[in-house]
Write an enzyme that holds these catalytic residues in place. Structure first.
Site, mmCIF file in Angstrom:
data_model
loop_
_atom_site.group_PDB
_atom_site.id
_atom_site.type_symbol
_atom_site.label_atom_id
_atom_site.label_comp_id
_atom_site.label_asym_id
_atom_site.label_seq_id
_atom_site.Cartn_x
_atom_site.Cartn_y
_atom_site.Cartn_z
ATOM 1 N N HIS A 131 -19.137 -0.791 20.725
ATOM 2 C CA HIS A 131 -18.018 -0.978 21.645
ATOM 3 C C HIS A 131 -17.058 -2.105 21.295
ATOM 4 O O HIS A 131 -16.103 -2.333 22.034
ATOM 5 C CB HIS A 131 -18.565 -1.185 23.066
ATOM 6 C CG HIS A 131 -19.482 -2.374 23.203
ATOM 7 N ND1 HIS A 131 -19.907 -2.839 24.430
ATOM 8 C CD2 HIS A 131 -20.056 -3.196 22.284
ATOM 9 C CE1 HIS A 131 -20.711 -3.881 24.266
ATOM 10 N NE2 HIS A 131 -20.813 -4.108 22.984
ATOM 11 N N HIS A 132 -17.304 -2.840 20.212
ATOM 12 C CA HIS A 132 -16.415 -3.963 19.882
ATOM 13 C C HIS A 132 -15.292 -3.594 18.914
ATOM 14 O O HIS A 132 -14.310 -4.339 18.808
ATOM 15 C CB HIS A 132 -17.211 -5.119 19.270
ATOM 16 C CG HIS A 132 -18.181 -5.762 20.206
ATOM 17 N ND1 HIS A 132 -17.811 -6.238 21.441
ATOM 18 C CD2 HIS A 132 -19.512 -6.008 20.082
ATOM 19 C CE1 HIS A 132 -18.875 -6.750 22.049
ATOM 20 N NE2 HIS A 132 -19.914 -6.620 21.256
ATOM 21 N N ALA A 133 -15.428 -2.509 18.176
ATOM 22 C CA ALA A 133 -14.401 -2.165 17.194
ATOM 23 C C ALA A 133 -13.061 -1.935 17.879
ATOM 24 O O ALA A 133 -12.971 -1.272 18.909
ATOM 25 C CB ALA A 133 -14.816 -0.920 16.416
#
Length: 391
Positions: A131-133
């Protein structure tokens, strides 16, 4: 709609490998699938593999130049461009990185397609939840944001309301950013406070831009040290009411196991038993508010033997309507596999010994001196009135 559940799996998913010593050890995926099989859950779900996400799918979220940079770093890791977050300590480049990342993304997109088309009620991709990209950069062990891609594909297929609930210890910043100004997507993240943990975002005041998307982002920033009772109180004090109001057509959830008290990279004190309780709650909320349409993803989790495989095996069992009992003894065959792969001793039961977990609902009173209650009230005060709800 079919009542069946899908488990998205391909042995090649373990190719998402940043190398020796990196916290994101792909053995956690192999051990999870091994435990799923040891419990026979691979017979309670349909195990399927989707194709890797192609360029047209990746471009639903990611910039074309970023995808090209990932491809280049995948072919020549030594030439990775750190301007795109590649070749860093968090996201070292490795040969085949594009292919492995696109395969993970493809499983989440395939899960979303199957659920939307009514081919399955629930679908799990525990290799996903990266979920950080961001659209134009890697971040936090994440190359392609499969959660955002799954949601974007749902919108492309005609979904008008998609809710995303993230209970990873880290803020779901990449998903929030991808849909910041899109009123069709509600993002809710419960995470350790940004003062004490990467990525430093997820403040209650981050509620979306003014206009139609205002109130479309909800962030519960939990104090370090929050345990089971506080974590469950926070979840149930925020998520059900938001979903009841938003009425999503699909619920997408991210179940990072790094909230656990054994996780080496964070500071919450949540047990496996509370994680299972939230998985059950998400399943029930999908049935109550989204006609059962549920896409469940993995995420972080760096206690790769003791925690991650048990947590995500519970997730598969919940989605399969064949939940694993917390007190059940872990099959000895799996413990043998753990030792063969890691030279560590695996856990003996599917519980931390805290089941059932007790917690208080928001309607049972607010303690102004309690830091957990302060965090919950901050989130409600910031976001709820924007959605016409009482704080």
């Amino acid at each position: 709609m079919s009542g069946r559940a899908l488990l998205m799996w391909d042995d090649a998913l373990t190719g998402y490998d940043f190398g020796a010593g990196h916290p994101m050890d792909p053995v956690r995926l192999a051990l999870t699938m091994g435990l799923v099989r040891a419990y026979g859950l691979d017979r309670a779900v349909e195990v399927v593999a989707a194709k890797p996400a192609g360029d047209s799918t990746l471009r639903l979220v990611h910039r074309e130049d970023y995808v090209a940079a990932v491809r280049a770093a995948s072919a020549d890791p030594g030439a990775a461009d750190q301007a795109y977050g590649l070749g860093t300590l968090d996201d070292p480049a490795f040969a085949g990185m594009h292919e492995a990342s696109a395969l993970i993304a493809g499983q989440s997109v395939g899960a979303a397609e199957a659920v939307w088309r009514g081919e399955a009620a629930h679908a799990v991709n525990f290799a996903g939840g990266l979920h950080h990209a961001m659209p134009g950069s890697a971040a936090g062990f994440c190359i392609y944001n499969d959660a955002s891609l799954a949601i974007a594909r749902l919108l492309e297929l005609g979904a008008e309301r998609v809710a995303y609930v993230d209970v990873d210890v880290h803020h779901g910043d990449g998903v929030q950013a991808a849909f910041w100004d899109d009123p069709r997507v509600l993002t809710v993240s419960l995470h350790e406070h940004p003062r004490t943990l990467f990525p430093g975002t997820g403040w209650p005041e981050e509620t979306g831009p003014s206009g139609a998307a205002e109130g479309g982002a909800v962030n519960v920033a939990l104090p370090a040290g929050t345990g089971d009772a506080g974590w469950l109180r926070a979840f149930h004090s925020v998520v059900p009411e938001l979903l009841a109001d938003f009425r999503p057509q699909v619920l997408v959830t991210q179940h990072g196991a790094d909230t656990h008290f054994e996780d080496p990279l964070a500071h919450l004190a949540v047990s496996l038993d509370a994680q299972r309780a939230v998985q059950v709650a998400c399943h029930d909320l999908a049935h109550e508010y989204a006609e059962g349409r549920w896409v469940a993803l993995g995420g972080g989790g760096y206690a790769v033997v003791d925690v991650v495989p048990r947590s995500w095996t519970h997730l598969v069992g919940v989605a399969a309507h064949a939940p694993v009992e917390p007190e059940s003894v872990v099959p000895s065959s799996w413990r043998d596999e753990v030792y063969a792969r890691t030279r560590q001793l695996g856990p003996g039961r599917m519980t931390d010994g805290l089941w059932p977990v007790a917690w208080r609902g928001w309607d049972e009173g607010y303690d102004p001196a309690d830091r957990l209650d302060q965090a919950v009230l901050a989130a409600r005060r910031a976001a709820f009135p924007l959605r016409g709800l009482l704080p």
